[in-house]
Design a protein around this motif. Structure first.
Motif, PDB file in Angstrom:
ATOM      1  N   THR A  55      17.440 108.085  16.343  1.00 43.78           N
ATOM      2  CA  THR A  55      18.814 108.228  16.159  1.00 43.78           C
ATOM      3  C   THR A  55      19.346 107.335  16.918  1.00 43.78           C
ATOM      4  O   THR A  55      19.090 107.746  18.469  1.00 43.78           O
ATOM      5  CB  THR A  55      19.575 109.322  15.830  1.00 43.78           C
ATOM      6  OG1 THR A  55      18.856 109.777  15.180  1.00 43.78           O
ATOM      7  CG2 THR A  55      20.807 108.527  15.743  1.00 43.78           C
ATOM      8  N   LYS A  57      21.234 102.954   8.839  1.00 50.38           N
ATOM      9  CA  LYS A  57      20.558 102.894   9.815  1.00 50.38           C
ATOM     10  C   LYS A  57      19.390 101.964   9.937  1.00 50.38           C
ATOM     11  O   LYS A  57      19.524 101.669  10.923  1.00 50.38           O
ATOM     12  CB  LYS A  57      19.580 104.135  10.194  1.00 50.38           C
ATOM     13  CG  LYS A  57      20.754 105.454  10.750  1.00 50.38           C
ATOM     14  CD  LYS A  57      19.590 107.317  10.750  1.00 50.38           C
ATOM     15  CE  LYS A  57      20.264 108.256  11.238  1.00 50.38           C
ATOM     16  NZ  LYS A  57      19.369 109.595  11.150  1.00 50.38           N
ATOM     17  N   GLU A  80      27.137 115.636   3.125  1.00 47.79           N
ATOM     18  CA  GLU A  80      25.911 114.444   3.377  1.00 47.79           C
ATOM     19  C   GLU A  80      24.797 115.904   2.136  1.00 47.79           C
ATOM     20  O   GLU A  80      24.038 114.858   2.053  1.00 47.79           O
ATOM     21  CB  GLU A  80      24.838 114.645   4.623  1.00 47.79           C
ATOM     22  CG  GLU A  80      24.491 114.080   5.558  1.00 47.79           C
ATOM     23  CD  GLU A  80      24.243 113.561   7.020  1.00 47.79           C
ATOM     24  OE1 GLU A  80      24.715 112.894   7.390  1.00 47.79           O
ATOM     25  OE2 GLU A  80      23.500 114.302   7.264  1.00 47.79           O
ATOM     26  N   ILE A  86      24.264 113.853  17.315  1.00 52.64           N
ATOM     27  CA  ILE A  86      25.442 113.072  16.415  1.00 52.64           C
ATOM     28  C   ILE A  86      25.149 114.036  15.363  1.00 52.64           C
ATOM     29  O   ILE A  86      23.152 114.496  15.049  1.00 52.64           O
ATOM     30  CB  ILE A  86      25.192 111.390  16.119  1.00 52.64           C
ATOM     31  CG1 ILE A  86      26.556 111.263  15.210  1.00 52.64           C
ATOM     32  CG2 ILE A  86      23.692 111.439  16.084  1.00 52.64           C
ATOM     33  CD1 ILE A  86      26.127 109.518  15.782  1.00 52.64           C
ATOM     34  N   GLY A  87      25.634 114.306  14.410  1.00 56.63           N
ATOM     35  CA  GLY A  87      26.007 114.744  12.912  1.00 56.63           C
ATOM     36  C   GLY A  87      25.724 116.167  13.416  1.00 56.63           C
ATOM     37  O   GLY A  87      25.674 117.016  14.142  1.00 56.63           O
ATOM     38  N   GLY A  88      24.663 116.697  12.679  1.00 58.10           N
ATOM     39  CA  GLY A  88      23.612 117.976  13.060  1.00 58.10           C
ATOM     40  C   GLY A  88      23.773 118.440  14.103  1.00 58.10           C
ATOM     41  O   GLY A  88      23.273 119.806  14.551  1.00 58.10           O
ATOM     42  N   SER A  89      23.071 117.250  15.232  1.00 64.46           N
ATOM     43  CA  SER A  89      22.247 117.700  16.490  1.00 64.46           C
ATOM     44  C   SER A  89      23.620 117.741  17.404  1.00 64.46           C
ATOM     45  O   SER A  89      23.572 118.333  17.926  1.00 64.46           O
ATOM     46  CB  SER A  89      21.853 116.857  16.877  1.00 64.46           C
ATOM     47  OG  SER A  89      20.709 117.148  15.744  1.00 64.46           O
ATOM     48  N   GLN A 115      19.681 113.092   2.628  1.00 63.96           N
ATOM     49  CA  GLN A 115      19.776 112.647   3.520  1.00 63.96           C
ATOM     50  C   GLN A 115      20.023 111.591   3.265  1.00 63.96           C
ATOM     51  O   GLN A 115      19.818 110.183   4.312  1.00 63.96           O
ATOM     52  CB  GLN A 115      21.239 113.191   4.135  1.00 63.96           C
ATOM     53  CG  GLN A 115      20.275 112.898   5.320  1.00 63.96           C
ATOM     54  CD  GLN A 115      19.452 114.144   5.559  1.00 63.96           C
ATOM     55  OE1 GLN A 115      19.673 115.142   5.613  1.00 63.96           O
ATOM     56  NE2 GLN A 115      18.255 113.489   6.517  1.00 63.96           N
ATOM     57  N   GLY A 150      19.197 118.985   9.566  1.00 64.76           N
ATOM     58  CA  GLY A 150      20.533 118.820  11.066  1.00 64.76           C
ATOM     59  C   GLY A 150      20.966 119.283  10.789  1.00 64.76           C
ATOM     60  O   GLY A 150      21.873 120.629  12.034  1.00 64.76           O
ATOM     61  N   ARG A 151      22.066 119.438   9.467  1.00 64.57           N
ATOM     62  CA  ARG A 151      23.583 120.209   9.018  1.00 64.57           C
ATOM     63  C   ARG A 151      23.162 121.789   9.149  1.00 64.57           C
ATOM     64  O   ARG A 151      23.796 122.381   8.857  1.00 64.57           O
ATOM     65  CB  ARG A 151      24.189 119.034   8.175  1.00 64.57           C
ATOM     66  CG  ARG A 151      23.585 119.690   6.970  1.00 64.57           C
ATOM     67  CD  ARG A 151      23.686 118.534   5.897  1.00 64.57           C
ATOM     68  NE  ARG A 151      23.071 118.425   4.450  1.00 64.57           N
ATOM     69  CZ  ARG A 151      21.700 117.313   4.775  1.00 64.57           C
ATOM     70  NH1 ARG A 151      21.505 116.848   5.843  1.00 64.57           N
ATOM     71  NH2 ARG A 151      21.497 117.062   3.174  1.00 64.57           N
ATOM     72  N   SER A 205      17.490 115.733  19.285  1.00 64.02           N
ATOM     73  CA  SER A 205      17.369 114.221  18.048  1.00 64.02           C
ATOM     74  C   SER A 205      16.448 115.232  17.347  1.00 64.02           C
ATOM     75  O   SER A 205      14.863 115.446  18.013  1.00 64.02           O
ATOM     76  CB  SER A 205      17.161 113.367  18.585  1.00 64.02           C
ATOM     77  OG  SER A 205      17.408 112.148  17.292  1.00 64.02           O
ATOM     78  N   LYS A 206      16.344 115.997  15.890  1.00 63.53           N
ATOM     79  CA  LYS A 206      15.337 115.842  15.167  1.00 63.53           C
ATOM     80  C   LYS A 206      14.351 114.535  14.965  1.00 63.53           C
ATOM     81  O   LYS A 206      13.079 115.036  15.426  1.00 63.53           O
ATOM     82  CB  LYS A 206      15.632 116.487  14.133  1.00 63.53           C
ATOM     83  CG  LYS A 206      14.385 117.034  13.303  1.00 63.53           C
ATOM     84  CD  LYS A 206      14.484 118.194  11.889  1.00 63.53           C
ATOM     85  CE  LYS A 206      13.353 118.706  11.737  1.00 63.53           C
ATOM     86  NZ  LYS A 206      13.089 119.790  11.153  1.00 63.53           N
ATOM     87  N   SER A 207      14.841 113.534  14.625  1.00 61.59           N
ATOM     88  CA  SER A 207      13.997 112.878  14.466  1.00 61.59           C
ATOM     89  C   SER A 207      13.833 111.922  16.153  1.00 61.59           C
ATOM     90  O   SER A 207      12.775 111.476  16.019  1.00 61.59           O
ATOM     91  CB  SER A 207      14.668 111.520  13.922  1.00 61.59           C
ATOM     92  OG  SER A 207      15.458 110.744  14.445  1.00 61.59           O
ATOM     93  N   GLN A 262      30.388 117.478   7.508  1.00 57.90           N
ATOM     94  CA  GLN A 262      29.825 117.195   7.459  1.00 57.90           C
ATOM     95  C   GLN A 262      28.482 117.999   6.438  1.00 57.90           C
ATOM     96  O   GLN A 262      27.597 117.149   5.329  1.00 57.90           O
ATOM     97  CB  GLN A 262      29.139 117.123   8.789  1.00 57.90           C
ATOM     98  CG  GLN A 262      28.334 116.265   8.596  1.00 57.90           C
ATOM     99  CD  GLN A 262      26.584 116.541   9.034  1.00 57.90           C
ATOM    100  OE1 GLN A 262      26.845 117.494  10.375  1.00 57.90           O
ATOM    101  NE2 GLN A 262      25.411 116.065   9.123  1.00 57.90           N
TER     102      GLN A 262
HETATM  103  O1  PA5 Z   1      22.228 116.554   9.105  1.00 52.08           O
HETATM  104  C1  PA5 Z   1      21.179 115.697   9.407  1.00 52.08           C
HETATM  105  O2  PA5 Z   1      19.639 115.670   8.964  1.00 52.08           O
HETATM  106  C2  PA5 Z   1      21.990 114.422  10.240  1.00 52.08           C
HETATM  107  O3  PA5 Z   1      23.156 114.942  10.015  1.00 52.08           O
HETATM  108  C3  PA5 Z   1      21.270 114.193  11.614  1.00 52.08           C
HETATM  109  O4  PA5 Z   1      21.579 115.711  12.120  1.00 52.08           O
HETATM  110  C4  PA5 Z   1      21.686 113.467  12.598  1.00 52.08           C
HETATM  111  O5  PA5 Z   1      21.477 111.911  11.234  1.00 52.08           O
HETATM  112  C5  PA5 Z   1      21.145 113.391  13.738  1.00 52.08           C
HETATM  113  O6  PA5 Z   1      19.759 113.256  13.132  1.00 52.08           O
HETATM  114  P1  PA5 Z   1      18.796 113.099  14.810  1.00 52.08           P
HETATM  115  O7  PA5 Z   1      18.514 114.788  14.674  1.00 52.08           O
HETATM  116  O8  PA5 Z   1      17.212 113.346  13.796  1.00 52.08           O
HETATM  117  O9  PA5 Z   1      18.793 112.706  15.754  1.00 52.08           O
END
Ligand code: PA5
Length: 439
Positions: A138, A415, A277, A82-85, A408, A196-197, A133-135, A273
């Motif tokens: 999510t 969340k 963000e 999701i998002g940057g991932s 962010q 992420g982004r 997913s970096k974290s 995004q």
């Molecule tokens: O830019 C960002 O940091 C966010 O958009 C993340 O990519 C997004 O929330 C997904 O996070 P994660 O990769 O930890 O699942």
């Protein structure tokens, strides 16, 4: 060729904003120097700058050699994120549309219907699962990971399910890293200093795109060319950042990215995004929104022409979309032909260019200052260049705005509420307070 890969045209920026933009060029150049020297605010997140040369090419080689050893046949990749991932991969896929297998997306929503639709498609395929997913925590991605892992385990049994699962996550921490260690799954790392982004050109984008058959070396080379050139030449990222901040100072609080072809929809979403963000914080920031040409001219066009004058418009124009030319035939119905003769024998590309130019002039005359980002061609190289340009511009623009473009914190609020309401342990009293407010 390299010098003209991307140009900015600011002719339709109103004079007062252009004057302010000129004044901002010097601070923008300073912000750029601080980014390159890694002395800027948020310096610990600047690993995206020059990443192809720092690590990208090496990481890409490692991905290619892993792909050559995958022990099972596959004809589909399901990407969870999701998002940057996720959004950078969608942007490339939507723009280039040339895969050697089916590329499917999940984990970016909580829609049972959309999740089931992907699962149904898998019945006819031999899939690989890529979870990014970096974290590693999510919720949307974690839910999808359970659903799709369960599917793989039931279909292939545990050992093969693990061999069909590829994890892209933090090098050391988080649940996904723990999962890949415990189950001996193939894992790639997201660099600690890339957020992420800003991560599309790291393993986040490279792994799924390489699996799908996209030319990831060209993607990196495009970005590399941008980084190398920007040290020495007029920097379009500086010009773009200065112009949009000048517009912001002149009370243009919305930026509309009007893109020239529906195939750029996901790229526009990625841009939205990145800037939303990165800049929307501390009570500041331009609201980024997008408009597809020409379809949205029949939806948002009226507002752009004549609504509240608080907008800056940026056109994303591609000179060569790399699509076959389509000529409008002579009309076979004479009655219609008489009225629309002027269309005959023009290409759709020509007419699209006419539509873009007509819109630029009309919106300028209607009081919306606009600039154009002109990319010479839409291929992996051009996209790599454009990603690097926009990420650099965003870092500079955030610095001019006076925010940290790499954090962010605001995303964490929803969340945390969601984790509490979903019953995560340790958040019980928070959940109770939230529930009482919802009653
Ligand atoms: O830019 C960002 O940091 C966010 O958009 C993340 O990519 C997004 O929330 C997904 O996070 P994660 O990769 O930890 O699942």
């Amino acid at each position: 060729m390299l010098k003209t890969m991307l140009k900015i045209d600011t002719r339709f920026i109103h004079k007062d904003i252009r004057k302010r933009a000129d004044d901002l060029l010097s601070p923008a150049c300073n912000a750029f120097s601080e980014l390159v020297a890694k002395t800027c605010r948020g310096r610990e997140w600047t690993g995206f700058w020059n990443y192809p040369q720092q690590q990208g090419y090496e990481v890409n080689k490692g991905i290619d050699s892993y792909i050559s050893t995958i022990p099972h046949a596959y004809d589909a990749v399901v990407l969870l994120g999701i998002g940057g991932s996720l959004q950078g991969v969608q942007a490339v896929h939507d723009a280039l549309r040339k895969t050697r297998l089916r590329l499917l997306f999940a984990g970016y929503h909580l829609s049972a219907g959309m999740t089931n639709a992907v699962l149904e498609q898998l019945e006819q395929c031999q899939p690989l699962l890529v979870v990014v997913s970096k974290s590693g925590e999510t919720l949307e991605t974690a839910v999808a990971f359970r659903v799709f892992r369960n599917y793989l385990e039931q279909r292939y049994r545990k050992h093969e399910a693990c061999q069909r699962t590829i994890v892209v996550t933090d090098p050391d921490s988080g649940s996904l890293r723990a999962f890949s260690n415990a189950n001996n799954c193939q894992a790639f790392s997201i660099p600690a200093d890339v957020g992420g982004r800003y991560s599309v050109l790291t393993a986040v984008g490279l792994v799924p795109l390489a699996l799908a058959g996209y030319d990831t070396t060209m993607l990196l080379q495009g970005a590399d060319a941008f980084y190398t050139q920007m040290i020495n030449t007029d920097n379009p990222a500086v010009i773009y950042a200065a112009t949009r901040n000048a517009a912001y100072q002149a009370d243009k609080h919305v930026e509309v990215l009007s893109y020239c072809d529906p195939h750029l929809r996901s790229l526009a979403a990625w841009w939205q995004q990145l800037f939303g963000e990165s800049e929307g914080k501390d009570g500041k920031g331009i609201l980024p929104t997008t408009m597809a040409l020409t379809s949205d001219l029949h939806a948002l066009g009226q507002y752009l022409q004549d609504g509240r004058r608080n907008m800056l418009e940026t056109f994303l124009v591609v000179e060569d979309m790399q699509s076959a030319s389509t000529q409008v035939p002579t009309d076979p119905l004479p009655a219609v032909g008489q009225r629309q003769d002027y269309l005959a024998n023009k290409t759709m590309q020509e007419l699209n260019a006419i539509a873009i130019n007509s819109t630029r002039l009309a919106h300028h005359d209607g009081g919306v200052p606009n600039m154009s980002i002109i990319l010479s061609r839409l291929d992996a190289y051009g996209l790599g260049y454009l990603f690097a340009f926009w990420q650099t511009a965003c870092a500079i623009s955030g610095a001019l705005l006076g925010v940290n473009p790499f954090d962010q914190d605001g995303v964490e609020n929803y969340k945390r509420n969601m984790l509490a309401l979903a019953g995560k342990s340790g958040l019980e009293s928070e959940a109770e307070k939230l529930r009482s407010r919802l009653q």
